[in-house]
Design a protein around this motif. Structure first.
Motif, short mmCIF file in Angstrom:
data_model
loop_
_atom_site.label_atom_id
_atom_site.label_comp_id
_atom_site.label_asym_id
_atom_site.label_seq_id
_atom_site.Cartn_x
_atom_site.Cartn_y
_atom_site.Cartn_z
N GLU A 69 0.85 -1.00 0.08
CA GLU A 69 0.04 -0.04 -0.01
C GLU A 69 0.77 1.16 -0.02
OE1 GLU A 69 -3.31 -0.25 -0.38
OE2 GLU A 69 -4.04 -2.03 0.57
N HIS A 107 -4.48 2.93 4.23
CA HIS A 107 -4.41 1.32 3.92
C HIS A 107 -3.12 0.85 4.55
CE1 HIS A 107 -7.62 1.34 0.31
NE2 HIS A 107 -7.85 1.92 1.49
N GLU A 135 -4.51 5.07 -0.05
CA GLU A 135 -3.58 4.03 -0.03
C GLU A 135 -2.42 4.09 1.05
OE1 GLU A 135 -4.35 1.83 -1.66
OE2 GLU A 135 -5.06 2.54 -3.93
N GLU A 189 -11.52 0.55 -1.64
CA GLU A 189 -11.24 0.10 -3.02
C GLU A 189 -12.02 0.29 -4.07
OE1 GLU A 189 -8.21 -0.26 -3.90
OE2 GLU A 189 -7.21 -0.77 -1.82
N ILE A 214 -10.55 -1.23 4.12
CA ILE A 214 -10.05 -1.22 2.85
C ILE A 214 -10.70 -1.32 1.86
CG2 ILE A 214 -8.01 -2.11 1.53
CD1 ILE A 214 -6.18 -2.31 4.28
FE FE2 Z 1 -5.17 -0.09 -1.11
#
Ligand code: FE2
Ligand code: FE2
Lengths: 312, 97
Positions: free
Chosen positions: A48, A81, A78, A161, A157
């Protein structure tokens, strides 16, 4: 601890897994389970974090304010994450600074996909569509991981996404309605990212020796090849709708199997990239190392300030 | 490599999703102090309005029961079934029970 205790604890652990219940941080667990889960979460967290770079490369050159705001939000997700996952790894006794150290000294890995360069803005769209798409395929089953904190991080997450994949696909649809040059950019990006996206699921099942143990522990729910097939089956109709050609002459529907057949993957390329010989490996690590070192004085100043405030 | 260590302590983060709900544990983060932990928690755990209120608490200040202590620790509740409504037999035709 006596040997009898250990047998009892192990039985309790195995019964918890067998009943599809979650293992929680303060539970007893075998060392092998703990170490495997730490490695899995760390590798995922590193992916990530490193994964911010290929797309971050285009933030300053986004074609519009709208696209720029979207891309910043995506890259920020990201980062988030990565932090959810480092937090989960720490519940197992891993140390965050130590994990960062292992990443920037290449003692722990991250997904091979992020070692490919981003050559045009179409790559931002294709990454959202294919790379985040493949990540979703990988991650949705992990929402049922036997390790509680990891499963809960994956739920957060996965919710985020979906935005990543959709913004990418929408960007590509917009470009496909544009000039022939823009359409060619989308096709070119698809050509470059298709095979590396298939490699994201890892080596084929017969070359993946730890799969059985991980599935027994409930920290892997499907084999690499199963997930790869699922991704291909989901993606082919999306490519058709978009009007791009996936770069595989052997790709065709197999009515008997009820799946798409696809051509052989260049595993030599995959293992070379994993080993460090991809186009951008050293650049990615170097960038992460520099960011970490450039931030050192901020971390030190903040803690000095906090200590002073306590002393006052 | 100990010079990489940030020494920022670990904080656990709790969010109230919306009015009327309890705060729920969502994860942890590192910060120099509690104020910074709150700001980081906002950026990390509420990017999509997931919370209307945040608590942060230094992880080192949390006292928790251990699963190994489970039996003796939770035993006082275990034998008090009369604390549960289902302990009491009420005929089906008594309304609003
Ligand atoms: Fe991600
Ligand atoms: Fe993503």
């Amino acid at each position: 601890m006596t040997a009898v205790d250990e047998v009892e604890l192990r039985q309790h652990f195995e019964a918890t897994i067998a009943h599809d219940q979650r293992i929680e941080p303060r539970d007893w667990m075998p060392d092998g389970y703990r170490n495997t889960v730490i490695r899995q979460i760390a590798q995922h967290a590193h992916s990530e974090i490193i994964g911010m770079q290929p797309e971050g490369n285009w933030i300053t050159r986004a074609p519009s304010l709208r696209r720029k705001a979207i891309l910043i939000a995506k890259v920020q997700d990201e980062a988030g994450h990565g932090l959810y996952l480092y937090s989960a790894a720490e519940t197992l006794g891993a140390d965050r600074a130590d994990l960062t150290d292992k990443l920037i000294t290449s003692r722990q890995k991250y997904s091979s996909i992020f070692n490919y360069p981003t050559m045009s803005y179409a790559d931002v769209g294709v990454i959202g569509w294919l790379v985040d798409g493949a990540a979703i395929c990988n991650q949705v089953p992990l929402c049922r991981s036997s390790y509680g904190p990891y499963a809960r991080a994956m739920i957060r997450i996965c919710k985020e996404e979906s935005f990543h994949q959709r913004q990418g696909y929408e960007l590509l649809m917009t470009m496909m309605r544009g000039t022939t040059e823009q359409q060619a950019m989308v096709q070119d990006a698809t050509d470059r990212f298709w095979w590396p996206s298939l490699m994201m699921f890892g080596p084929p099942d017969d070359a993946s020796p730890n799969t059985a143990r991980s599935m027994g522990w409930g920290i892997k729910r499907h084999t690499n090849d199963e997930l790869r097939q699922r991704f291909v089956d989901m993606t082919v109709p999306q490519a058709q709708k978009l009007g791009v050609t996936l770069p595989d002459a052997q790709l065709r529907w197999n009515g008997e199997r009820g799946h798409y057949d696809f051509g052989p993957i260049d595993w030599q390329e995959f293992f070379a990239v994993v080993k460090g010989d991809g186009p951008c490996n050293s650049q990615r690590i170097e960038h992460r190392r520099r960011a970490h070192e450039d931030g050192a004085w901020v971390r030190e100043a903040a803690i000095a300030h906090a200590r002073k405030a306590v002393a006052r | 490599m100990s010079q990489l260590r940030s020494d920022w302590p670990l904080f656990e983060v709790f969010l109230r999703g919306k009015r009327g709900l309890n705060h729920v544990h969502v994860g942890s983060l590192h910060a120099a102090d509690a104020q910074m932990a709150l700001r980081h928690a906002r950026d990390l755990y509420t990017r999509r309005n997931e919370g209307v209120s945040i608590w942060v608490v230094a992880a080192s200040d949390i006292t928790a029961s251990s699963p190994e202590e489970k039996d003796p620790f939770f035993a006082p509740a275990g034998d008090k079934v009369y604390r549960h409504p289902t302990f009491y037999d009420i005929p089906d035709d008594v309304p609003h029970m």
